[in-house]
Design an enzyme around this catalytic site. Structure first.
Site, PDB file in Angstrom:
ATOM      1  CG  HIS A 107      -1.392 -15.702  -4.505  1.00  0.00           C
ATOM      2  ND1 HIS A 107      -1.311 -14.460  -5.088  1.00  0.00           N
ATOM      3  CD2 HIS A 107      -2.604 -16.210  -4.881  1.00  0.00           C
ATOM      4  CE1 HIS A 107      -2.407 -14.224  -5.782  1.00  0.00           C
ATOM      5  NE2 HIS A 107      -3.213 -15.270  -5.679  1.00  0.00           N
ATOM      6  CE  LYS A 114      -7.902 -14.837  -1.537  1.00  0.00           C
ATOM      7  NZ  LYS A 114      -8.405 -15.579  -2.707  1.00  0.00           N
ATOM      8  CB  CYS A 140      -2.110 -16.309  -8.513  1.00  0.00           C
ATOM      9  SG  CYS A 140      -3.384 -15.406  -9.410  1.00  0.00           S
ATOM     10  CG  ASP A 150      -0.514 -14.601   1.775  1.00  0.00           C
ATOM     11  OD1 ASP A 150      -1.615 -14.182   2.210  1.00  0.00           O
ATOM     12  OD2 ASP A 150      -0.351 -15.016   0.621  1.00  0.00           O
ATOM     13  CD  GLN A 209      -6.547 -19.458   0.025  1.00  0.00           C
ATOM     14  OE1 GLN A 209      -7.437 -20.152   0.504  1.00  0.00           O
ATOM     15  NE2 GLN A 209      -6.735 -18.729  -1.072  1.00  0.00           N
TER      16      GLN A 209
END
Length: 412
Positions: free
Chosen positions: A126, A229, A369, A203, A206
């Protein structure tokens, strides 16, 4: 996990849906990779805070301020336990995953990355886990290297090792791609990075909402994720960092609360984690995030993963029967983790999203993104459907019905 009957699944669906006021049946929401809806318990927790405990935390000696401080630090402990960090000092509240990653780049990066050093990321990142490292490398005269995966997004251990060399000082990688849905083997890659003397940044935007993430098991040095999220409010995020690294890093922002003592000539900094939380904090957001994490834990990741995989299989099985539909990434639903990104021959992604919207199905269109990944995949933009724990077979069927009518409505 034991297979459940259709009737049991439907009862579970209804029990979950009843906890989300916005999901009233008037639309189908399949944009969970961008943001999730909020259960009543999160809304109630925030309302309770703002109506019963609201005050500036950590700065008042009166009862209401003490309650606000306790609410904030209780939320921090909830986050610590959720990702199994060693200590509450390793949990820094930010606005979102983007700010968390920028914090690492601006503080650790500026302090420890030097000219000639190398930072390794993947082409799947991302923009939030790409642009901070791009800018840091330009500022420091360091080299930014991109790992190019297999066509389905897979990065093998052998492939990862081939990018390691003595100049690599930092690796930044998503645990789950927000486009391909592929899961990276963070535990193995972090171990290899450490063997090479590099710091590993993960990261988790997700991954944390969809699977159990244990930072001690992964042994990543930093991990970021966003509250919105994972069924929590917007404007609250988390940076996990190993304490010894956070201790060495300078502050990110300067002002109130992050200081220990100030003179006209300089200042000393507060203890962790407050050194990185300048100004009045988002106490209500932290309380909402904690409520969201408790909600997710009450369902359990075994059930969440089973639910999302079941729906992904249902969706992809039918999509793969349509010759004009092309799914990015693996053909195996188990490698998508609830994310299905696709194109349709002859129809622009924005038109696809608009037509789906006319059928009251919410999906996302664009480059997500991740423009360098789009170029790697030889497409400027795509459409993405992404699952959440409240999605149902009926949601997937609504999606499939709209997809099958799409080309007809476009005049094909």
């Amino acid at each position: 996990m034991t297979e459940i009957t259709r009737e049991e699944r439907q009862r579970e669906d209804q029990a979950i849906l009843q906890q989300f006021p916005i999901l009233d049946g008037s639309f189908t929401y399949l944009d969970n990779g961008a943001t999730t809806q909020k259960p009543q318990c999160v809304l109630d927790a925030m309302m309770h805070y703002y109506t019963k405990e609201n005050a500036n935390p950590m700065r008042g000696l009166y009862d209401l301020s003490i309650k606000a401080t306790e609410a904030y630090e209780d939320a921090r402990e909830t986050v610590r336990a959720f990702i199994n960090a060693r200590a509450h000092e390793e949990i820094v509240f930010t606005r979102n995953a983007t700010e968390s990653l920028n914090l690492v780049a601006y503080t650790y990066g500026r302090a420890f990355i030097k000219e000639g050093d190398e930072i390794v990321i993947t082409i799947m990142e991302h923009h939030s886990n790409m642009l901070p490292w791009q800018q840091l490398c330009k500022e420091k005269g360091a080299k930014l290297t991109y790992i190019l995966p297999e066509a389905d997004g897979t990065i093998t251990e052998e492939m990862f090792r081939s990018y390691m060399n003595p100049n690599v000082k930092l690796v930044a990688m998503t645990q789950v791609s927000n486009v391909l849905g592929v899961k990276n083997d963070i535990k193995t890659f972090a171990r290899i990075a450490h063997e090479n003397g590099a710091v590993f940044v993960c990261d988790g935007a997700q991954s944390v909402p969809h699977m159990k993430v244990d930072v001690q098991e992964l042994d990543c040095d930093f991990l970021s994720f966003s509250g919105h999220k994972i069924y929590g409010p917007m404007g609250i995020g988390v940076l996990y960092g190993k304490r010894d690294l956070l201790d060495k890093m300078p502050p990110f922002l300067f002002g109130g609360e992050m200081i220990e003592y100030v003179t006209t000539e300089g200042a000393t900094w507060n203890e962790l984690p407050h050194k990185f939380e300048a100004g009045t904090v988002n106490d209500g957001g932290a309380v909402g995030l904690a409520a969201a994490l408790r909600f997710v834990s009450s369902i359990g990741f075994d059930r969440i993963e089973e639910r999302e995989l079941h729906l992904t299989k249902m969706m992809m099985t039918e999509m793969q029967k349509l010759p004009y539909v092309h799914i990015l990434g693996s053909t195996d639903p188990e490698k998508h983790h609830g994310i299905v990104t696709f194109t349709v021959d002859g129809v622009h992604p924005h038109d696809i999203a608009a037509i789906f919207d006319s059928h009251k199905v919410d999906i996302r269109a664009g480059h997500h993104c991740a423009q360098p990944l789009m170029k790697f995949c030889h497409t400027p933009s795509t459409v993405r459907a992404s699952m959440g724990l409240y999605n149902t077979e009926e949601d997937v069927q609504h999606f499939l019905d709209a997809l099958k009518k799409l080309r007809e409505e476009m005049g094909y």
